[in-house]
Write an enzyme that holds these catalytic residues in place. Structure first.
Site, PDB file in Angstrom:
ATOM      1  N   ASP A  67       0.815  -1.215   0.000  1.00  0.00           N
ATOM      2  CA  ASP A  67       0.000   0.000   0.000  1.00  0.00           C
ATOM      3  C   ASP A  67       0.855   1.275   0.000  1.00  0.00           C
ATOM      4  OD1 ASP A  67       0.943  -0.380   2.600  1.00  0.00           O
ATOM      5  OD2 ASP A  67      -1.031  -0.779   3.442  1.00  0.00           O
ATOM      6  N   ASN A 136      -7.729  -2.630  14.070  1.00  0.00           N
ATOM      7  CA  ASN A 136      -9.106  -2.906  13.647  1.00  0.00           C
ATOM      8  C   ASN A 136      -9.190  -4.131  12.729  1.00  0.00           C
ATOM      9  OD1 ASN A 136      -8.034  -2.002  11.247  1.00  0.00           O
ATOM     10  ND2 ASN A 136      -9.305  -0.162  11.087  1.00  0.00           N
ATOM     11  N   HIS A 138      -7.374  -4.668  10.010  1.00  0.00           N
ATOM     12  CA  HIS A 138      -7.063  -4.459   8.593  1.00  0.00           C
ATOM     13  C   HIS A 138      -5.758  -5.154   8.195  1.00  0.00           C
ATOM     14  CE1 HIS A 138      -4.775  -0.339   9.159  1.00  0.00           C
ATOM     15  NE2 HIS A 138      -3.966  -1.357   9.347  1.00  0.00           N
ATOM     16  N   GLU A 143      -9.679  -1.766   5.138  1.00  0.00           N
ATOM     17  CA  GLU A 143     -10.325  -1.439   6.400  1.00  0.00           C
ATOM     18  C   GLU A 143     -11.555  -2.330   6.605  1.00  0.00           C
ATOM     19  OE1 GLU A 143      -8.488   0.152   8.202  1.00  0.00           O
ATOM     20  OE2 GLU A 143      -8.290   2.289   7.797  1.00  0.00           O
TER      21      GLU A 143
END
Ligand code: PGA
Length: 248
Positions: A67, A136, A138, A143
């Site tokens: 990313d 979270n 990810h 996400e």
């Protein structure tokens, strides 16, 4: 899924480097996908050590990073291209032209995401994928709520991710709100995956990803469907798991 529990972050890096080095030995050209963040740093330190000792050769390795922030120039000190050069590429015998990071400054971002995915497919796919995991759940910047079939594209970051990453920027407002990320579908196409996690603060997330249901609300849980996924996690990170796993 294989889960290996190690004593500390240094051991985590060493173990993951072993897994990847074993696989690299088998191939003349090796396609490796890499992650940023604090977690993989012990792995990159180990890569550098082995490379300097002549035990690991990166001269024919091709990398694709997971990313990159939208709107950050590669020269920006918080861009993931900058991170990779500083923490790994500048210290090993890899050819920079063989290292790929999504282009967060592309004029046509959607086209450049498609092109990134195509490049990976055309080269024959990724041999080994390195992943961290966000608080979270990810993986990459996929996400919660990301489609499990998603490919490389732009994602809007959650408040949790922006807050988590604010520590690297002067102020929270400086954290980009969007990123390009390989999709969960892109990650599922990879031949082998190693997910690294360290620290007690990730214990609940790792429990949800490993022993909870497969759900887009915990993107890492999709790895339960991967044919060759290994978690290498530290003892404190494994504290909430209830099943028995390999301990080294
Ligand atoms: P961290 O980030 O390694 O800095 O905890 C992991 C992630 O967000 O994927």
């Amino acid at each position: 899924m294989r889960v290996i529990i190690v004593k500390n972050a240094e051991e985590m890096g060493k173990k993951a480097a072993n897994l990847i080095a074993e696989e690299m030995k088998e191939k003349t050209s090796f396609i490796l996908s890499l992650a940023t963040g604090s977690t993989p740093l012990p792995l990159y330190k180990d890569f550098i050590k082995r490379n300097k000792a002549g035990e690991m050769d990166f001269s024919t390795v091709i990398t694709f990073n997971l990313d990159e922030y939208v709107g950050l120039d590669p020269a920006h000190n918080q861009s993931y291209r900058y991170f990779m050069n500083k923490n790994l590429f500048d210290h090993i015998n890899i050819l920079k032209k063989n290292t790929h990071v999504p282009n967060g400054m592309a004029e046509d971002i959607d086209a450049s995401c498609k092109e990134y995915e195509k490049m990976i497919d055309e080269i024959g796919g990724i041999d080994y994928q390195v992943l961290g995991i966000g608080g979270n759940g990810h993986i990459g910047f996929n996400e919660p709520g990301s489609s499990i079939g998603s490919l490389t594209r732009v994602k809007t970051l959650t408040d949790e991710t922006i807050s988590d990453n604010a520590r690297f920027f002067e102020k929270k407002e400086d954290v980009p709100t969007q990123a390009i990320t390989m999709g969960i579908g892109t990650i599922m196409k990879t031949k082998k995956v190693v997910l690294l996690a360290s620290g007690a603060n990730k214990a609940d997330t790792v429990k949800a990803a490993l022993e909870g249901p497969i759900t887009s609300m915990c993107p890492a849980s999709a790895l339960q469907l991967h044919r060759f996924a290994t978690y290498v996690i530290t003892e404190d990170c494994a504290a909430k798991l209830t099943l028995n796993y390999e301990t080294v």
